[in-house]
Design an enzyme around this catalytic site. Structure first.
Site, mmCIF file in Angstrom:
data_model
loop_
_atom_site.group_PDB
_atom_site.id
_atom_site.type_symbol
_atom_site.label_atom_id
_atom_site.label_comp_id
_atom_site.label_asym_id
_atom_site.label_seq_id
_atom_site.Cartn_x
_atom_site.Cartn_y
_atom_site.Cartn_z
ATOM 1 N N CYS A 231 -29.816 26.017 72.484
ATOM 2 C CA CYS A 231 -29.612 24.954 73.462
ATOM 3 C C CYS A 231 -28.890 23.764 72.814
ATOM 4 C CB CYS A 231 -30.977 24.515 73.987
ATOM 5 S SG CYS A 231 -30.894 23.366 75.333
ATOM 6 N N PRO A 232 -27.932 23.098 73.416
ATOM 7 C CA PRO A 232 -27.436 23.305 74.787
ATOM 8 C C PRO A 232 -26.156 24.134 74.847
ATOM 9 C CG PRO A 232 -26.570 21.251 73.960
ATOM 10 C CD PRO A 232 -27.303 21.915 72.818
#
Lengths: 388, 81
Positions: free
Chosen positions: B20-21
């Site tokens: 992430c992200p």
């Protein structure tokens, strides 16, 4: 629905599904308050630094052996968090060794080093320096919050630049889905065994450490189930405008602050606990550096650790460089340059000393409320969204 | 309900190993390059993608068609608005 089916459904809700940030935030605050009542405030960096010091001692850079990791409370807090997150990841079959592409490895090293620097200046990561600092009514927490916001903005700018100029592929996952529930149960047994040993130990702090191990395992479990992420909370308002995590974090922070304030008012913990001599320069500059780095790392102090437990190799690299840098820098800052004694990065400011408890409660509530209102308004208007 | 395994994607995006992200950002970027109605297939190993990708689609107005768990990664299917 039969009893068996009902139990199965509950198992799914508790161990497999993600909790909402509001539920996760409330549970996190509750555990953090219990931990501070039981023994001490929650933290991340102190434990990482202890592990880093052992490496430095191992290669001969430190003369004296650091405290034993199993009998040093900061380290036990991190061990508990790792256990809890690992158990959560395994039971939900989300554990797997994820090997990142090359660019991510470079980002992890740079971000890890900068997180070590930022957390040394602020005397804590976003947990000890921001979340728990505000909960413990330290002015440094607000300074770091401002720093984090500026830093995260810079980090988001970098991500947007990177996405235009680089493509990185070629990562892979070594999946252990089939056996992971068994690993989870083994880890749970090991955790309970460890806690049992602490409680039956003859050392004075045995029971305290045993309780802290279980409570931080709860924190790790809740954070992983929620994918509770303060990077997301600070980043998404700039990147997409999305504010669900930010709202959960704000609510959690308010509850933790309220609970810990009562603990301190009752005299259960010393007033100056977690009030560090870094207000405001150390907290502000440290916050900026840490904020930018945590966006690139993809995890803050606590978020990196639960992702370590989930098998994200990128975060393993982040945490190693984070711990080593913090240990080296703090050694020089504390012992050689004597930064804190000289007051170069600020002083200790306990807000109730200036504003009283009622004033402090109002001010901190207002700051947190402002944060909540800002991200909510920004979610609707996208005024501060710089993403594409 | 569409049979996902029979979908022929116009573009495949490999986000394996990314955390992430990055999977979400790359997905958003890849969608920009597609024509309306075309289908993007994303490969991700991050458990967070199971929330992030459908969430992003909902916010941006793309149609999230679903996902298939394979050994070691998950395939996500998105139809551009």
């Amino acid at each position: 629905m039969s009893l068996g089916e009902t139990l199965k459904e509950w198992y799914r809700v508790i161990f497999k599904e993600n909790y909402s940030p509001v539920v996760g935030g409330i549970l996190l605050a509750l555990l953090v308050i219990l931990l501070e009542m039981w023994y001490r405030p929650w933290g991340i960096v102190g434990g990482l630094r202890n592990w880093g010091e052992w490496v430095l001692y191992g290669v001969g850079l430190l003369e004296e052996a650091p405290p034993h990791p199993l009998w040093f409370s900061s380290s036990v807090l991190d061990i508990g968090l790792l256990f809890g997150a690992f158990i959560s990841a395994c039971l939900a079959q989300e554990f797997g060794i994820r090997i990142p592409p090359k660019l991510e490895v470079i980002k992890a090293i740079v971000a890890g080093i900068l997180m070590g620097v930022g957390s040394a200046l602020a005397r804590g990561c976003n947990i000890g320096g921001f979340y728990m600092a505000i909960a413990n009514l330290s002015a440094g927490g607000i300074a770091m919050m401002l720093g984090l916001m500026v830093g995260v903005f810079i980090g988001v700018k970098y991500l947007l630049w990177e996405i235009e100029h680089f493509t990185s592929q070629g990562g892979k996952e070594i999946s252990v889905k089939k056996i992971s529930p068994i690993l989870g149960i083994i880890a749970l047994i090991a955790l309970l065994w460890g806690a049992y040993d602490y409680f039956n130990s003859e050392k004075d702090e045995g029971a305290l450490l045993g309780g802290a191990l279980l409570l931080t395992a709860g924190i790790g479990f809740v954070m992983h189930r929620t994918r509770f992420c303060l990077v997301n909370a600070f980043r998404e308002p700039f990147l997409s405008g999305e504010a669900t995590m930010a709202k959960g974090a704000a609510l959690s922070l308010f509850l933790a602050m309220f609970g810990v304030m009562l603990i301190k008012m009752a005299g259960m913990r010393d007033a100056m606990t977690y009030v560090e001599p870094s207000f405001f320069l150390g907290s502000l500059i440290g916050g900026i550096i840490f904020g930018a780095a945590m966006v690139v790392a993809g995890g803050c102090g606590s978020g990196s650790l639960w992702r370590v437990a989930e098998g994200q190799v990128k975060l393993w690299i982040v945490v190693i460089f984070f711990a080593l840098t913090n240990a080296i820098l703090r050694y020089y800052m504390d012992n050689v340059w004597e930064v804190w004694d000289k007051g170069w990065l600020g002083t200790q400011v306990y807000l109730p000393d200036v504003f009283g408890y009622a004033g402090t409660f109002l001010i901190l509530s207002f700051v947190i409320f402002l944060w909540y209102v800002f991200v909510d308004w920004n979610e609707k208007t996208e005024k501060f969204v710089i993403g594409f | 309900m569409v049979d996902l395994s029979s979908i022929k994607a116009d573009e495949v995006l490999d986000c394996k190993g990314l955390s992430c992200p990055m999977p979400m950002l790359k997905t958003k970027k890849a969608l920009q390059k597609l024509q309306s109605g075309q289908i993007l297939e994303v490969w991700s190993t991050d458990p967070g993608s199971k929330n992030d990708i459908p969430g992003m689609c909902k916010k941006e107005g793309h149609e999230f068609l679903g996902f298939i768990d394979e050994a070691g990664y998950t395939r996500y299917f998105i139809k551009k608005k």
